[in-house]
Motif scaffolding. Sequence first.
Motif, PDB file in Angstrom:
ATOM      1  N   ARG A  16     -22.424   6.241   1.821  1.00  0.00           N
ATOM      2  CA  ARG A  16     -23.381   5.197   2.200  1.00  0.00           C
ATOM      3  C   ARG A  16     -24.704   5.891   2.497  1.00  0.00           C
ATOM      4  NH1 ARG A  16     -21.160   0.271   3.823  1.00  0.00           N
ATOM      5  NH2 ARG A  16     -23.317  -0.451   3.723  1.00  0.00           N
ATOM      6  N   THR A  17     -25.712   5.597   1.739  1.00  0.00           N
ATOM      7  CA  THR A  17     -27.007   6.257   1.907  1.00  0.00           C
ATOM      8  C   THR A  17     -27.614   5.900   3.257  1.00  0.00           C
ATOM      9  OG1 THR A  17     -27.427   6.356  -0.457  1.00  0.00           O
ATOM     10  CG2 THR A  17     -29.351   6.427   0.992  1.00  0.00           C
ATOM     11  N   VAL A  18     -28.148   6.922   3.942  1.00  0.00           N
ATOM     12  CA  VAL A  18     -28.754   6.717   5.248  1.00  0.00           C
ATOM     13  C   VAL A  18     -30.198   7.191   5.202  1.00  0.00           C
ATOM     14  CG1 VAL A  18     -27.977   8.967   6.127  1.00  0.00           C
ATOM     15  CG2 VAL A  18     -28.520   7.133   7.739  1.00  0.00           C
ATOM     16  N   ILE A  19     -31.084   6.477   5.907  1.00  0.00           N
ATOM     17  CA  ILE A  19     -32.470   6.914   6.043  1.00  0.00           C
ATOM     18  C   ILE A  19     -32.766   7.120   7.527  1.00  0.00           C
ATOM     19  CG2 ILE A  19     -33.177   5.711   3.945  1.00  0.00           C
ATOM     20  CD1 ILE A  19     -34.579   3.639   5.770  1.00  0.00           C
ATOM     21  N   ALA A  20     -33.591   8.117   7.820  1.00  0.00           N
ATOM     22  CA  ALA A  20     -34.000   8.400   9.199  1.00  0.00           C
ATOM     23  C   ALA A  20     -35.485   8.118   9.339  1.00  0.00           C
ATOM     24  CB  ALA A  20     -33.707   9.855   9.561  1.00  0.00           C
TER      25      ALA A  20
END
Length: 290
Positions: free
Chosen positions: A26-30
């Motif tokens: 699951r792609t995550v962005i910060a």
Amino acid sequence: MALEKLGENLYLYPGSPSTLIKIGDRTVIADPGHGSKRHKELRRELRKLGVEIGYMLATHGHADHLAIAPKLKKPLFIHRYEFSIAESPLNRELLTFGSKAPKGFLVYQFPQEVKVYGVFEWGDELFGLRTIELPGHSPGMTGFFDEENAVLYAGDSFFGERVIQSVGLPYLVEPDLFKESIKRLMEYAEEGLLLIPSHGKAVKGENATNLLELNLKRVEEGEEKILELLREARSVSELSYALAKEFEAKITPQILALNQVPIRAMIASLYNRDLIEPVVEKDLKWKTKS
């Protein structure tokens, strides 16, 4: 603006702040960031990679780091110290400005609530990233460490050179914690990690060490100059203007107001060390002890 590839399944979308992107199950962005078009830009760049955002992380709860989070409509995780800051527009203003700010005064004021899906602790592993303790700029300031690629996204635990030149003082709420975090980052720099500030260019090796030393030196210079300036009793607002002149920073109402936050934090530290005392001269002022 285009994505910058940092390593295996790791990207950076530039901006102020920049956004870290980690592609996995699951792609995550910060730090999704702010701006009327940024949510569309992030989705567009991720579509080019054939992925969609699954989760969001935030280094801390300041508005410029998560203003577009409600538009992305994905679960957001943040350190537990930042939970109430992120969710409440008023709390964001209280931490950033010290009180309710005049309407339109802060660039990143926005009225929406930001729903936090879950909180984490320092040292947790989330979506292939380890959370790193870096407080000082804010109570729960967190870095995200990608061990596979030797990259540490450090949020606002340090700033790029242009930012420091522009504002004069690094924004912080606790100077000793800020300095401790800088020293912790120096250890990572010595290990050869790529360090990424949210506001500034990614740095590594000697460049990273030099930039961290600049941040540390500026805080220490700020404390030293406050002591010098307080040989004559001055208010916090007078100190803000005098320090902006000393550091050749931009002098705007917003910068002078925001710089009063780290100045008040430094005054608290100096007072606790029994180096200054309060005096009343038609205003609350501070003065070095004789």
